[in-house]
Design an enzyme around this catalytic site. Structure first.
Site, PDB file in Angstrom:
ATOM      1  N   VAL A  26       0.812  -1.420   0.065  1.00  0.00           N
ATOM      2  CA  VAL A  26       0.080   0.064   0.244  1.00  0.00           C
ATOM      3  C   VAL A  26       0.760   1.282  -0.153  1.00  0.00           C
ATOM      4  CG1 VAL A  26      -1.715   1.306   1.318  1.00  0.00           C
ATOM      5  CG2 VAL A  26      -1.861  -1.236   1.268  1.00  0.00           C
ATOM      6  N   LYS A 116      -7.058  -1.274  10.419  1.00  0.00           N
ATOM      7  CA  LYS A 116      -8.096  -1.644  10.906  1.00  0.00           C
ATOM      8  C   LYS A 116      -7.920  -2.113  12.442  1.00  0.00           C
ATOM      9  CE  LYS A 116      -7.443  -4.055   8.093  1.00  0.00           C
ATOM     10  NZ  LYS A 116      -6.763  -5.012   7.055  1.00  0.00           N
ATOM     11  N   GLU A 140     -10.439   5.631   6.279  1.00  0.00           N
ATOM     12  CA  GLU A 140     -11.523   5.199   5.155  1.00  0.00           C
ATOM     13  C   GLU A 140     -10.998   3.838   4.721  1.00  0.00           C
ATOM     14  OE1 GLU A 140     -14.698   6.327   3.597  1.00  0.00           O
ATOM     15  OE2 GLU A 140     -14.495   4.018   3.299  1.00  0.00           O
ATOM     16  N   ILE A 147     -13.861   0.774  -1.060  1.00  0.00           N
ATOM     17  CA  ILE A 147     -15.301   0.999  -0.994  1.00  0.00           C
ATOM     18  C   ILE A 147     -15.683   2.133   0.097  1.00  0.00           C
ATOM     19  CG2 ILE A 147     -17.348   0.054  -0.487  1.00  0.00           C
ATOM     20  CD1 ILE A 147     -16.128  -2.805  -0.602  1.00  0.00           C
ATOM     21  N   GLY A 198      -2.790 -16.164  -3.983  1.00  0.00           N
ATOM     22  CA  GLY A 198      -2.230 -14.842  -3.163  1.00  0.00           C
ATOM     23  C   GLY A 198      -3.577 -14.227  -2.500  1.00  0.00           C
ATOM     24  N   LYS A 216     -13.257  -4.643  11.338  1.00  0.00           N
ATOM     25  CA  LYS A 216     -14.149  -3.911  10.689  1.00  0.00           C
ATOM     26  C   LYS A 216     -15.418  -3.621  11.258  1.00  0.00           C
ATOM     27  CE  LYS A 216     -10.968  -5.258   6.887  1.00  0.00           C
ATOM     28  NZ  LYS A 216     -11.074  -6.321   5.867  1.00  0.00           N
TER      29      LYS A 216
HETATM   30  N1  HSE Z   1      -7.123  -9.658   4.397  1.00  0.00           N
HETATM   31  C1  HSE Z   1      -8.254  -8.950   4.080  1.00  0.00           C
HETATM   32  C2  HSE Z   1      -9.190  -9.848   3.207  1.00  0.00           C
HETATM   33  C3  HSE Z   1      -7.800  -7.660   3.697  1.00  0.00           C
HETATM   34  O1  HSE Z   1      -8.945 -10.730   2.919  1.00  0.00           O
HETATM   35  O2  HSE Z   1     -10.047  -8.981   2.723  1.00  0.00           O
HETATM   36  C4  HSE Z   1      -7.084  -6.818   4.577  1.00  0.00           C
HETATM   37  O3  HSE Z   1      -8.349  -6.415   5.636  1.00  0.00           O
END
Ligand code: HSE
Length: 444
Positions: A26, A116, A140, A147, A198, A216
Site C-alpha cells: 500500500v 483496522k 477510510e 469501498i 495469493g 472492521k
Molecule cells: N485480508 C483482508 C481480506 C484484507 O482478505 O479481505 C485486509 O483487511
C-alpha cells in the site's frame, strides 16, 4: 468532538509535507500515485503535496524507485519534523503504530491510517489525541479498502438513524466460501486454492477465524451507532468449520453461506436500546443482495430509517484499492491543512450498551446425526420446545448409520440455542451435532 485548537490553515498554495510510515504494497502504491499525479493533487487540494520522508523497518533493503534521502528507520523523529504536516500510517500491527501515530497526533500532525486493527483496538485514544491537537484522523481504508463506507457513515448518513449494517468485509473468506459454493469442494481444498492465488496469507488465521472482519465490524458499529466499540466487543466465529455438506445444505434451502459482519441496533420491549456487533458465517437467501457478492469482493449493506437500504460494493483489499481510500483521506486532510478547519471527530454521544451475545436473536440451521429409532425425532423436537424455540422446518435423511436431521428454527435467542445444543449433545440418541449455522437476511 471539540478541537482544543482552531486550525487557521497554512494558506492557499502552501506546501503540505507528507510522511509515509511503511513501504509495503500500500505504501508503495501511495507513493507512486502521489508522484505520478502530483499536479492533480495540487489542484484538488489548493497546494502542492510533497512526500518529505518515508519510514521503513529495514533501511538496507533496495528500493530502486524511492529517493534514498527520504528513507529513515526512525519513524518517531520523522513524524515530529517541522516539515511534516500529515502522516500516512500503512505499517500494520497494533502496538508500534499506536505509539507512532499518537506521537504524530500529539505533535499536531493529521493522520491517515489504513490500519483496522489499530483503529478497532485504540480508536478512542487516537481520536481523543486528534481532538486535543485539533487535527484530522481519517481511516477510510481500514474498512473494505476502496469501498467508501466510513465516509458515508460519518458524513452522508450523519442525519439519519442507522439500524443495521451487514457486511462481507473479508475478501479471503468470501473467495473461499464462494469457491466452495461453486465447486462443491471442501474448506481445506479452497483455502489451499486461495493461498495459491495469493488471496490468503501464509498464516490465514486472522482472515479465516474472523478477526480481521471483527475489527472492521467494531469500526462500522462505532460509526453507525455513535458509540465506542472495540474489537473485543465483537462476538467472532470464523469459517474453518464450514463443510462441503453445510454448503450443500444451504444450497438445498436456496441459500448461500457468507462470513457476515453484522452490526445491529436492538430495541427491547420497554424501548431501551442496545447494539450488537458480531461476525460469523451465516446462511443468507440467494435473493439477498449480499448473496451476489462473489470471489474476493466485499460489500456493505446498510439499513437506515430515512435512507432505506443501501449497498456499497467493490474491492475490499489490495495495494491499489487501499491506496485509493488512503489518498481520498489524504486530499481531505490536506485541504484542511491548507485552508483551515478540521473534519468532525468521533461521534460517540449515544454511548449505547453492547448487548450480551446470549441476548442476540436470530434463526438457526442445525445439522444433527441421530439414531434412527422410535421417539428420537420427538425427543429432539421436545428439547427445542423446552427451551422456547419454535421449529420452522425439519428434514430427515436416513442412512445405514442412523439419520441426518436438518432443523431450521424461527427466531430464537443465542442463549436458548446454546442451552438446546448443550442438551442435544448430552442426549445419547444424538450421535453428533454436525454444525450450527445462523441464518441472516430472511427479511430482505
Ligand atoms: N485480508 C483482508 C481480506 C484484507 O482478505 O479481505 C485486509 O483487511
Amino acid at each position: 468532538m471539540t478541537a482544543a485548537t482552531n486550525n487557521p490553515g497554512k494558506g492557499e498554495g502552501q506546501k503540505v509535507g507528507v510522511a509515509i510510515l511503511g513501504l509495503g504494497t500500500v505504501g508503495t502504491e501511495v507513493l507512486r500515485l502521489l508522484n505520478e499525479k502530483s499536479e492533480d493533487f495540487e489542484r484538488r487540494i489548493g497546494g502542492p503535496v510533497e512526500v518529505v520522508g518515508v519510514a521503513v523497518s529495514d533501511k538496507s533493503k533496495p528500493r530502486p524507485n524511492v529517493n534514498p534521502d527520504l528513507i529513515t528507520d526512525d519513524a518517531f523523529s520523522l513524524v515530529q519534523r517541522d516539515d511534516v504536516d500529515l502522516v500516512i500510517e500503512v505499517i500494520g500491527g497494533i502496538d508500534y503504530p499506536r505509539r507512532v501515530v499518537l506521537e504524530a497526533l500529539r505533535a499536531g500532525k493529521s493522520v491517515v491510517t489504513a490500519n483496522k486493527a489499530l483503529v478497532a483496538a485504540h480508536g478512542a485514544e487516537l481520536s481523543d489525541a486528534a481532538d486535543s491537537s485539533g487535527v484530522d484522523l481519517f481511516f477510510e481504508a481500514a474498512v473494505a479498502a476502496a469501498i467508501p463506507v466510513v465516509g458515508p457513515l460519518r458524513r452522508s448518513l450523519a442525519g439519519d438513524t442507522v439500524n443495521k449494517v451487514v457486511g462481507i468485509v473479508n475478501g479471503t473468506t468470501n473467495f473461499i466460501l464462494d469457491a466452495m459454493d461453486s465447486t462443491g469442494a471442501d474448506y481445506q481444498e479452497m483455502l489451499a486454492e486461495a493461498t495459491r492465488l495469493g488471496y490468503a496469507e501464509a498464516d490465514p488465521t486472522s482472515d479465516v477465524e474472523g478477526h480481521d472482519a471483527a475489527s472492521k465490524a467494531a469500526i462500522l458499529a462505532g460509526l453507525a451507532f455513535h458509540t465506542r466499540v472495540t474489537a473485543a466487543d465483537v462476538y467472532c466465529e470464523g469459517i474453518s468449520k464450514i463443510t462441503a455438506e453445510d454448503i450443500a445444505a444451504a444450497k438445498s434451502a436456496d441459500c448461500t453461506i457468507k462470513l457476515l459482519a453484522t452490526c445491529e441496533r436492538v430495541v427491547d420491549e420497554d424501548g431501551s436500546e442496545a447494539i450488537s456487533a458480531r461476525v460469523y458465517p451465516a446462511l443468507i437467501p440467494r435473493r439477498h443482495p449480499l448473496a451476489t457478492v462473489r470471489e474476493s469482493f466485499n460489500a456493505v449493506f446498510i439499513e437506515a430509517e430515512a435512507a432505506g437500504r443501501l449497498m456499497f460494493y467493490g474491492n475490499g483489499a489490495g495495494g491499489n484499492p487501499t491506496a485509493s481510500a488512503v489518498l481520498g483521506d489524504l486530499v481531505a486532510a490536506a485541504r484542511n491543512i491548507v485552508h483551515g478547519g478540521r473534519a468532525p471527530g468521533d461521534s460517540t454521544y449515544a454511548n449505547l450498551p453492547i448487548l450480551d451475545f446470549g441476548q442476540v436473536r436470530t434463526r438457526y440451521h442445525i445439522d444433527l446425526h441421530v439414531d434412527d429409532r422410535v421417539g428420537v425425532l420427538a425427543d429432539v423436537a421436545r428439547t427445542f420446545s423446552d427451551n422456547g424455540i419454535s421449529l420452522r422446518t425439519v428434514r430427515q435423511e436416513g442412512s445405514d448409520e442412523g439419520a441426518r436431521l436438518v432443523i431450521v428454527t424461527h427466531q430464537a435467542l443465542e442463549k436458548e440455542l446454546e442451552d438446546t445444543v448443550e442438551q442435544l449433545r448430552a442426549n445419547d440418541a444424538v450421535l453428533a451435532v454436525n454444525n450450527v449455522i445462523r441464518i441472516e437476511g430472511m427479511d430482505v
